[in-house]
Scaffold this active site. Structure first.
Site, PDB file in Angstrom:
ATOM      1  N   ALA A 296       0.823  -1.207   0.000  1.00 24.87           N
ATOM      2  CA  ALA A 296       0.000   0.000   0.000  1.00 24.87           C
ATOM      3  C   ALA A 296       0.857   1.257   0.000  1.00 24.87           C
ATOM      4  CB  ALA A 296      -0.942  -0.002   1.199  1.00 24.87           C
ATOM      5  N   THR A 297       2.058   1.159   0.549  1.00 26.17           N
ATOM      6  CA  THR A 297       2.971   2.306   0.487  1.00 26.17           C
ATOM      7  C   THR A 297       3.225   2.666  -0.978  1.00 26.17           C
ATOM      8  OG1 THR A 297       3.997   1.730   2.593  1.00 26.17           O
ATOM      9  CG2 THR A 297       5.308   3.095   1.091  1.00 26.17           C
TER      10      THR A 297
ATOM     11  N   ASN B 204      -5.585   3.840  11.145  1.00 26.05           N
ATOM     12  CA  ASN B 204      -4.867   2.691  11.677  1.00 26.05           C
ATOM     13  C   ASN B 204      -4.692   2.723  13.188  1.00 26.05           C
ATOM     14  OD1 ASN B 204      -3.337   4.840  10.270  1.00 26.05           O
ATOM     15  ND2 ASN B 204      -1.573   3.972  11.315  1.00 26.05           N
TER      16      ASN B 204
ATOM     17  N   GLN C  57      -7.046   0.030   6.152  1.00 29.47           N
ATOM     18  CA  GLN C  57      -7.648  -0.432   7.407  1.00 29.47           C
ATOM     19  C   GLN C  57      -9.151  -0.708   7.270  1.00 29.47           C
ATOM     20  OE1 GLN C  57      -6.138  -1.306  10.212  1.00 29.47           O
ATOM     21  NE2 GLN C  57      -4.080  -0.660   9.634  1.00 29.47           N
TER      22      GLN C  57
ATOM     23  N   SER D 157      -3.862  -3.392   1.020  1.00 28.89           N
ATOM     24  CA  SER D 157      -2.669  -4.167   1.376  1.00 28.89           C
ATOM     25  C   SER D 157      -3.074  -5.505   1.966  1.00 28.89           C
ATOM     26  CB  SER D 157      -1.840  -3.389   2.395  1.00 28.89           C
ATOM     27  OG  SER D 157      -0.688  -4.131   2.739  1.00 28.89           O
ATOM     28  N   ALA D 158      -2.528  -6.601   1.406  1.00 30.38           N
ATOM     29  CA  ALA D 158      -2.969  -7.949   1.800  1.00 30.38           C
ATOM     30  C   ALA D 158      -2.586  -8.306   3.228  1.00 30.38           C
ATOM     31  CB  ALA D 158      -2.394  -8.983   0.829  1.00 30.38           C
ATOM     32  N   HIS D 159      -1.436  -7.796   3.708  1.00 30.14           N
ATOM     33  CA  HIS D 159      -0.984  -8.272   5.028  1.00 30.14           C
ATOM     34  C   HIS D 159      -1.797  -7.697   6.180  1.00 30.14           C
ATOM     35  CE1 HIS D 159       1.602  -4.948   6.746  1.00 30.14           C
ATOM     36  NE2 HIS D 159       1.643  -4.561   5.487  1.00 30.14           N
TER      37      HIS D 159
ATOM     38  N   THR E 158       7.615  -8.047 -13.014  1.00 28.33           N
ATOM     39  CA  THR E 158       7.025  -9.377 -13.209  1.00 28.33           C
ATOM     40  C   THR E 158       5.997  -9.655 -12.125  1.00 28.33           C
ATOM     41  OG1 THR E 158       9.107 -10.086 -14.177  1.00 28.33           O
ATOM     42  CG2 THR E 158       7.595 -11.825 -13.440  1.00 28.33           C
TER      43      THR E 158
ATOM     44  N   CYS F 135       5.743   2.610  12.697  1.00 24.70           N
ATOM     45  CA  CYS F 135       6.940   3.290  12.203  1.00 24.70           C
ATOM     46  C   CYS F 135       7.437   4.308  13.226  1.00 24.70           C
ATOM     47  CB  CYS F 135       6.633   4.018  10.897  1.00 24.70           C
ATOM     48  SG  CYS F 135       5.596   3.055   9.805  1.00 24.70           S
TER      49      CYS F 135
HETATM   50  C1  PLP Z   1      -0.193  -0.594   7.048  1.00 24.08           C
HETATM   51  C2  PLP Z   1      -0.739   0.622   6.409  1.00 24.08           C
HETATM   52  C3  PLP Z   1      -0.202   1.135   5.217  1.00 24.08           C
HETATM   53  C4  PLP Z   1       1.034   0.553   4.578  1.00 24.08           C
HETATM   54  O1  PLP Z   1       0.792  -0.686   3.990  1.00 24.08           O
HETATM   55  P1  PLP Z   1       2.040  -1.534   3.416  1.00 24.08           P
HETATM   56  O2  PLP Z   1       1.397  -2.519   2.513  1.00 24.08           O
HETATM   57  O3  PLP Z   1       2.684  -2.148   4.600  1.00 24.08           O
HETATM   58  O4  PLP Z   1       2.923  -0.585   2.703  1.00 24.08           O
HETATM   59  C5  PLP Z   1      -0.794   2.230   4.642  1.00 24.08           C
HETATM   60  N1  PLP Z   1      -1.859   2.801   5.206  1.00 24.08           N
HETATM   61  C6  PLP Z   1      -2.408   2.361   6.347  1.00 24.08           C
HETATM   62  C7  PLP Z   1      -3.605   3.042   6.898  1.00 24.08           C
HETATM   63  C8  PLP Z   1      -1.862   1.245   6.993  1.00 24.08           C
HETATM   64  O5  PLP Z   1      -2.411   0.816   8.123  1.00 24.08           O
END
Ligand code: PLP
Length: 405
Positions: free
Chosen positions: A71-72, A153, A181, A201-203, A239, A327
């Site tokens: 997501a970054t 977040n 989020q 973001s998948a994680h 890729t 962070c």
């Molecule tokens: C975790 C987070 C991101 C960053 O996601 P990544 O995939 O780790 O780069 C961006 N925005 C919010 C609100 C988040 O909680």
């Protein structure tokens, strides 16, 4: 027992997702862009993941969903390419964001400011939410983009994305939302809101780290951030990460299937912790109404207990929590979101974020409640700042701007 209460930072990959990913490392390892069978054999898996992602957020067939590394990257892509397309090569000069965005938005804004872009950082109310009318009042005819997160977040507070989207549409301004989020945690329906771009973001929903996506309404123009081969229709080169794309699709489908039930189950555990801590510990505050919060998040403040001290005590008790942004948690800075909602400086040093997941168990909930209450007794006993705010006989407890339950 080990208890993970930091699911807003990252989540465990669902074992079912790991299983779905496995064949795409050493068996079906072809490059999907290759014309031979090694490549083409991966196509059904990619198509499936794309379908799962469209369905999960109810995107329309006209929209694009482009996989990114995180997501970054998605956030950087939108801000930097809107800058190139509409400010450097256009007649705009202004971007509007909230002051509680993720560092991947705020740091990119700093970079743009260094390059001459005007950035407005919108304030939040005492609930930690940007109000839609505030957005309206700061849009000018030079505004290229509004970027406001769907859910925060640190607090879990949900922002009025539908109203903000309507305002941006009416004003003819592009609207991006950081949906990290929200997606997989609360219902997200792209056909019921006016959003031009959304980051995912998948994680954050039990998929792998290092894979995300950008939703692009009506497949509209946006210069690529990564130039190279013609991957993803030339929109994002590199890729394709087949196993991670498979993992993202699978984890998103699982997270959004019966989402209301999943939300209710997580919220019940969250509420149990929140109610217990507010009842047992005097001078304790939580941020934001639960009804407008993602179901897994508590940001709790305990007067006289430094967030870092609490984190250390919880860590000794095998509980992983956070003082806020992962962070920023290395230094002893005040929680910026808490300062933004009007907490005093002392209170802003006491924020602890507990974020649950669908894997959180009832035993873990009870363990956290017990440990937390004991930790507060230990830490308040050695706290100098707490002594100062104890009510003197007949005196008033210091006013607090946060919600006192
Ligand atoms: C975790 C987070 C991101 C960053 O996601 P990544 O995939 O780790 O780069 C961006 N925005 C919010 C609100 C988040 O909680």
């Amino acid at each position: 027992m080990q208890v993970y209460m930091d699911n807003n930072a990252t989540t465990m990959v669902d074992p079912k997702v790991v299983e779905a990913m496995k064949p795409y490392f050493s068996e079906l390892y072809g490059n999907p862009n290759s014309l031979h069978k090694f490549g083409t054999k991966t196509h059904p898996a990619i198509s499936k993941a794309i379908d799962q992602t469209y369905k999960a957020i109810n995107a329309s067939d006209n929209d694009d969903i482009i996989f990114t590394s995180c997501a970054t990257e998605s956030n950087n892509w939108v801000l930097q390419s809107v800058w190139i397309d509409h400010i450097v090569n256009g007649d705009k000069n202004h971007i509007v964001v909230s002051e509680v965005e993720h560092p991947s938005i705020l740091s990119t804004c700093k970079f743009l400011e260094d390059n001459g872009v005007k950035v407005t950082y919108l304030p939040v109310n005492e609930q930690g939410v940007v109000e839609a009318h505030t957005v309206r009042s700061f849009i000018t005819d030079k505004t290229a983009l509004v970027s406001i997160m769907w859910a925060n977040n640190e607090t879990g507070m949900i922002f009025p994305i539908k109203e903000i989207g309507e305002i941006c549409k009416e004003k003819g301004v592009l609207f991006h939302t950081d949906g990290v989020q929200a997606v997989g945690k609360i219902p997200v329906d792209m056909q019921s809101v006016h959003v031009d771009f959304m980051s995912m973001s998948a994680h954050k929903f039990h998929g792998p780290k290092g894979i995300g996506a950008l939703y692009i309404k009506d497949s509209q123009a946006l210069s690529p951030l990564l130039h190279g081969g013609e991957h993803m229709g030339g929109r994002r080169s590199g890729t394709l990460n087949v196993p991670f794309i498979v993992g993202m699709g699978e984890s998103l489908e699982i997270a959004t299937t019966n989402i209301e039930e999943k939300m209710a189950s997580i919220a019940a555990k969250r509420d149990k912790i929140e109610d217990a801590l507010l009842a047992a510990i005097p001078e304790t505050f939580t941020v934001g109404d639960r009804t407008n919060r993602t179901p897994n998040t508590i940001l709790i403040s305990i007067r006289g207990v430094e967030g870092e001290g609490m984190l250390w005590d919880l860590n000794n008790g095998q509980i992983g929590a956070s003082t806020g942004s992962a962070c920023a948690s290395e230094d002893l800075e005040a929680n910026t979101v808490m300062l933004a909602i009007g907490a005093d400086n002392e209170l802003a040093h006491t924020g602890i974020r507990l974020s649950l997941s669908r894997f959180t168990t009832d035993e873990e909930v009870d363990y956290v409640i017990n440990h937390f209450e004991d930790a507060v007794k230990r830490l308040r006993a050695i706290s100098s700042s707490f002594a100062k705010v104890q009510p003197t006989p007949g005196g008033e407890v210091q006013e607090c701007e946060l919600h006192h339950h």
